[in-house]
Scaffold this motif. Structure first.
Motif, PDB file in Angstrom:
ATOM      1  N   TRP A  81       3.423 -33.568 -24.062  1.00  6.46           N
ATOM      2  CA  TRP A  81       4.301 -34.537 -24.736  1.00  6.46           C
ATOM      3  C   TRP A  81       5.655 -34.605 -24.033  1.00  6.46           C
ATOM      4  O   TRP A  81       6.257 -33.589 -23.681  1.00  6.46           O
ATOM      5  CB  TRP A  81       4.483 -34.120 -26.195  1.00  6.46           C
ATOM      6  CG  TRP A  81       5.383 -35.039 -26.960  1.00  6.46           C
ATOM      7  CD1 TRP A  81       5.148 -36.343 -27.254  1.00  6.46           C
ATOM      8  CD2 TRP A  81       6.661 -34.719 -27.506  1.00  6.46           C
ATOM      9  NE1 TRP A  81       6.203 -36.869 -27.967  1.00  6.46           N
ATOM     10  CE2 TRP A  81       7.144 -35.887 -28.136  1.00  6.46           C
ATOM     11  CE3 TRP A  81       7.445 -33.567 -27.534  1.00  6.46           C
ATOM     12  CZ2 TRP A  81       8.377 -35.929 -28.788  1.00  6.46           C
ATOM     13  CZ3 TRP A  81       8.674 -33.604 -28.177  1.00  6.46           C
ATOM     14  CH2 TRP A  81       9.131 -34.786 -28.799  1.00  6.46           C
ATOM     15  N   GLY A  82       6.134 -35.822 -23.820  1.00  2.37           N
ATOM     16  CA  GLY A  82       7.411 -36.017 -23.155  1.00  2.37           C
ATOM     17  C   GLY A  82       7.305 -36.151 -21.650  1.00  2.37           C
ATOM     18  O   GLY A  82       8.254 -36.584 -20.992  1.00  2.37           O
ATOM     19  N   ARG A  83       6.162 -35.739 -21.086  1.00  2.44           N
ATOM     20  CA  ARG A  83       5.895 -35.857 -19.645  1.00  2.44           C
ATOM     21  C   ARG A  83       6.987 -35.200 -18.812  1.00  2.44           C
ATOM     22  O   ARG A  83       7.424 -35.709 -17.795  1.00  2.44           O
ATOM     23  CB  ARG A  83       5.729 -37.332 -19.243  1.00  2.44           C
ATOM     24  CG  ARG A  83       4.640 -38.036 -19.991  1.00  2.44           C
ATOM     25  CD  ARG A  83       4.569 -39.518 -19.650  1.00  2.44           C
ATOM     26  NE  ARG A  83       4.084 -39.709 -18.281  1.00  2.44           N
ATOM     27  CZ  ARG A  83       3.982 -40.903 -17.698  1.00  2.44           C
ATOM     28  NH1 ARG A  83       4.369 -41.994 -18.348  1.00  2.44           N
ATOM     29  NH2 ARG A  83       3.533 -41.024 -16.464  1.00  2.44           N
ATOM     30  N   HIS A  84       7.429 -34.020 -19.262  1.00  4.01           N
ATOM     31  CA  HIS A  84       8.460 -33.298 -18.525  1.00  4.01           C
ATOM     32  C   HIS A  84       7.867 -32.715 -17.239  1.00  4.01           C
ATOM     33  O   HIS A  84       6.682 -32.354 -17.186  1.00  4.01           O
ATOM     34  CB  HIS A  84       9.042 -32.178 -19.380  1.00  4.01           C
ATOM     35  CG  HIS A  84       9.654 -32.672 -20.670  1.00  4.01           C
ATOM     36  ND1 HIS A  84      10.755 -33.495 -20.699  1.00  4.01           N
ATOM     37  CD2 HIS A  84       9.304 -32.464 -21.975  1.00  4.01           C
ATOM     38  CE1 HIS A  84      11.066 -33.784 -21.950  1.00  4.01           C
ATOM     39  NE2 HIS A  84      10.201 -33.166 -22.742  1.00  4.01           N
ATOM     40  N   GLU A  85       8.682 -32.617 -16.223  1.00  6.50           N
ATOM     41  CA  GLU A  85       8.218 -32.097 -14.942  1.00  6.50           C
ATOM     42  C   GLU A  85       7.665 -30.680 -15.096  1.00  6.50           C
ATOM     43  O   GLU A  85       8.285 -29.816 -15.708  1.00  6.50           O
ATOM     44  CB  GLU A  85       9.370 -32.101 -13.920  1.00  6.50           C
ATOM     45  CG  GLU A  85       8.927 -31.703 -12.526  1.00  6.50           C
ATOM     46  CD  GLU A  85      10.053 -31.802 -11.506  1.00  6.50           C
ATOM     47  OE1 GLU A  85       9.851 -31.355 -10.366  1.00  6.50           O
ATOM     48  OE2 GLU A  85      11.137 -32.320 -11.872  1.00  6.50           O
ATOM     49  N   GLY A  86       6.468 -30.471 -14.558  1.00  3.38           N
ATOM     50  CA  GLY A  86       5.839 -29.168 -14.634  1.00  3.38           C
ATOM     51  C   GLY A  86       5.020 -28.931 -15.887  1.00  3.38           C
ATOM     52  O   GLY A  86       4.295 -27.933 -15.990  1.00  3.38           O
ATOM     53  N   ASP A  87       5.134 -29.841 -16.855  1.00  2.00           N
ATOM     54  CA  ASP A  87       4.367 -29.691 -18.106  1.00  2.00           C
ATOM     55  C   ASP A  87       3.031 -30.396 -17.944  1.00  2.00           C
ATOM     56  O   ASP A  87       2.814 -31.483 -18.455  1.00  2.00           O
ATOM     57  CB  ASP A  87       5.152 -30.271 -19.285  1.00  2.00           C
ATOM     58  CG  ASP A  87       4.460 -29.999 -20.626  1.00  2.00           C
ATOM     59  OD1 ASP A  87       3.599 -29.088 -20.667  1.00  2.00           O
ATOM     60  OD2 ASP A  87       4.766 -30.700 -21.600  1.00  2.00           O
ATOM     61  N   ASP A  88       2.157 -29.775 -17.183  1.00  2.00           N
ATOM     62  CA  ASP A  88       0.832 -30.342 -16.951  1.00  2.00           C
ATOM     63  C   ASP A  88      -0.205 -29.231 -16.925  1.00  2.00           C
ATOM     64  O   ASP A  88       0.138 -28.046 -16.864  1.00  2.00           O
ATOM     65  CB  ASP A  88       0.803 -31.160 -15.653  1.00  2.00           C
ATOM     66  CG  ASP A  88       1.341 -30.385 -14.456  1.00  2.00           C
ATOM     67  OD1 ASP A  88       0.856 -29.265 -14.204  1.00  2.00           O
ATOM     68  OD2 ASP A  88       2.257 -30.890 -13.779  1.00  2.00           O
ATOM     69  N   MET A  89      -1.479 -29.611 -16.960  1.00  2.00           N
ATOM     70  CA  MET A  89      -2.553 -28.638 -17.090  1.00  2.00           C
ATOM     71  C   MET A  89      -3.817 -29.202 -16.472  1.00  2.00           C
ATOM     72  O   MET A  89      -4.208 -30.341 -16.768  1.00  2.00           O
ATOM     73  CB  MET A  89      -2.777 -28.329 -18.575  1.00  2.00           C
ATOM     74  CG  MET A  89      -3.753 -27.231 -18.873  1.00  2.00           C
ATOM     75  SD  MET A  89      -3.835 -26.953 -20.685  1.00  2.00           S
ATOM     76  CE  MET A  89      -4.930 -25.552 -20.755  1.00  2.00           C
ATOM     77  N   PHE A  90      -4.442 -28.440 -15.580  1.00  2.00           N
ATOM     78  CA  PHE A  90      -5.681 -28.892 -14.952  1.00  2.00           C
ATOM     79  C   PHE A  90      -6.812 -28.995 -15.989  1.00  2.00           C
ATOM     80  O   PHE A  90      -6.929 -28.137 -16.877  1.00  2.00           O
ATOM     81  CB  PHE A  90      -6.120 -27.926 -13.851  1.00  2.00           C
ATOM     82  CG  PHE A  90      -5.447 -28.176 -12.528  1.00  2.00           C
ATOM     83  CD1 PHE A  90      -5.804 -29.268 -11.749  1.00  2.00           C
ATOM     84  CD2 PHE A  90      -4.468 -27.311 -12.085  1.00  2.00           C
ATOM     85  CE1 PHE A  90      -5.193 -29.486 -10.520  1.00  2.00           C
ATOM     86  CE2 PHE A  90      -3.840 -27.520 -10.849  1.00  2.00           C
ATOM     87  CZ  PHE A  90      -4.194 -28.619 -10.080  1.00  2.00           C
ATOM     88  N   ILE A  91      -7.619 -30.017 -15.858  1.00  2.00           N
ATOM     89  CA  ILE A  91      -8.771 -30.170 -16.771  1.00  2.00           C
ATOM     90  C   ILE A  91      -9.714 -28.991 -16.627  1.00  2.00           C
ATOM     91  O   ILE A  91     -10.285 -28.517 -17.610  1.00  2.00           O
ATOM     92  CB  ILE A  91      -9.488 -31.505 -16.477  1.00  2.00           C
ATOM     93  CG1 ILE A  91      -8.581 -32.680 -16.857  1.00  2.00           C
ATOM     94  CG2 ILE A  91     -10.815 -31.595 -17.232  1.00  2.00           C
ATOM     95  CD1 ILE A  91      -9.111 -34.038 -16.474  1.00  2.00           C
ATOM     96  N   ARG A  92      -9.857 -28.470 -15.399  1.00  2.00           N
ATOM     97  CA  ARG A  92     -10.755 -27.322 -15.203  1.00  2.00           C
ATOM     98  C   ARG A  92     -10.289 -26.101 -15.994  1.00  2.00           C
ATOM     99  O   ARG A  92     -11.094 -25.289 -16.436  1.00  2.00           O
ATOM    100  CB  ARG A  92     -10.883 -26.991 -13.721  1.00  2.00           C
ATOM    101  CG  ARG A  92      -9.619 -26.521 -13.050  1.00  2.00           C
ATOM    102  CD  ARG A  92      -9.877 -25.966 -11.648  1.00  2.00           C
ATOM    103  NE  ARG A  92      -8.671 -25.517 -11.018  1.00  2.00           N
ATOM    104  CZ  ARG A  92      -7.950 -26.230 -10.175  1.00  2.00           C
ATOM    105  NH1 ARG A  92      -8.321 -27.464  -9.855  1.00  2.00           N
ATOM    106  NH2 ARG A  92      -6.841 -25.727  -9.627  1.00  2.00           N
ATOM    107  N   ASP A  93      -8.954 -25.965 -16.165  1.00  2.00           N
ATOM    108  CA  ASP A  93      -8.422 -24.841 -16.939  1.00  2.00           C
ATOM    109  C   ASP A  93      -8.740 -25.013 -18.431  1.00  2.00           C
ATOM    110  O   ASP A  93      -8.965 -24.032 -19.145  1.00  2.00           O
ATOM    111  CB  ASP A  93      -6.911 -24.724 -16.742  1.00  2.00           C
ATOM    112  CG  ASP A  93      -6.551 -24.307 -15.314  1.00  2.00           C
ATOM    113  OD1 ASP A  93      -7.421 -23.693 -14.656  1.00  2.00           O
ATOM    114  OD2 ASP A  93      -5.436 -24.599 -14.864  1.00  2.00           O
TER     115      ASP A  93
END
Length: 215
Positions: free
Chosen positions: A200-212
C-alpha cells in the motif's frame, strides 16, 4: 455442444427434437463422413430407428464442431428445419450481462468446465481459508464482490486492506500455521512489476516477489 448450458437445454428437448428426424438413405450415407462415423457399424445393430437416433444425436453432438458437421449433413439430406434447430442448440452460453452490484449469485456447475480440468474433492465445511489483499482503494468494491463469491463457495473470507508487504508477509506466516481444511486461496488486488507485488502506498522498496508468497 460441450458447454453445460446449451447441453442441458438440448437434453431437455431431446425427445421432441429427434421425433421427426428421418434416418434416410441419403442422411446415413452422409454420416459415413462424420468424425464419429466409427460408431455407425454398432449403431446399425440397433433394432429400431428410434434407438439409432438416440445414439447418433447423443454421441455425434458432444463436440461443437462435430455438432456443426451433423447439422450440415441434416441440411444436405433435406432436413433444413432440424439442421437449423440443431445449430440453435449448439450456440455458446449467453454472456453474463455486466453489473455493478457487489452481491453476485454463484451457480454450481454440473460438469467440469474444460477437458484439462482436474477435479479435487472439497467437501469440508468450511472449504478453507481465503485471504484478499487490497492495496488500491478503488478496488475495494471488486474485493467485496470476490468476498461474496468465495463465501458462497463455503470459504472463510478475510479482506485485508492497505497493508505493506511486510504486513502481508506476517499475515501469510500466521495463515501457514492456521487450520484451513482442504484449500487456501490468496488474492492480491493492487500494483506490481517484474513478478513482484507492491504494498500500500507504493513506497520505494515495499515490494515482494510472487515466488516468496508461494514459498
Amino acid at each position: 455442444m460441450e458447454q453445460e448450458g446449451p447441453r442441458i437445454k438440448f437434453n431437455k428437448e431431446f425427445s421432441e427434437f429427434i421425433k421427426d428426424i428421418d434416418l434416410s438413405e441419403t442422411f446415413m450415407q452422409l454420416l459415413e463422413r462424420h468424425p464419429c462415423a466409427y460408431m455407425l457399424p454398432d449403431i446399425k445393430n440397433f433394432d429400431t430407428d428410434s434407438e439409432r437416433k438416440i445414439r447418433i444425436f447423443s454421441e455425434f453432438t458432444r463436440e461443437r464442431e462435430h455438432c456443426n458437421v451433423l447439422a450440415n449433413m441434416l441440411q444436405q439430406s433435406g432436413q433444413v428445419c432440424a439442421a437449423d434447430q440443431l445449430r440453435t442448440f449448439n450456440k455458446s452460453e449467453t454472456v453474463i450481462d455486466y453489473t455493478d452490484e457487489v452481491e453476485l449469485s454463484v451457480t454450481p456447475a454440473i460438469t467440469l468446465r474444460s477437458g484439462t480440468t482436474r477435479c479435487y474433492t472439497m467437501d469440508s465445511t468450511p472449504r478453507g481459508m481465503a485471504l484478499i489483499f487490497i492495496t488500491v482503494d478503488e478496488l475495494m468494491k471488486e474485493g467485496k464482490r470476490f468476498e461474496c463469491i468465495f463465501n458462497q463457495l463455503h470459504f472463510n473470507v478475510t479482506i485485508h486492506a492497505n497493508k505493506t508487504c511486510q504486513q502481508i508477509s506476517e499475515i501469510l506466516d500466521e495463515a501457514v500455521d492456521a487450520e484451513h481444511n482442504d484449500t487456501f486461496i490468496m488474492m492480491f488486488m493492487g500494483h506490481g512489476f517484474d513478478e513482484k507485488i507492491q504494498g500500500w502506498g507504493r513506497h520505494e522498496g515495499d515490494d515482494m516477489f510472487i515466488r516468496d508468497i508461494v514459498d
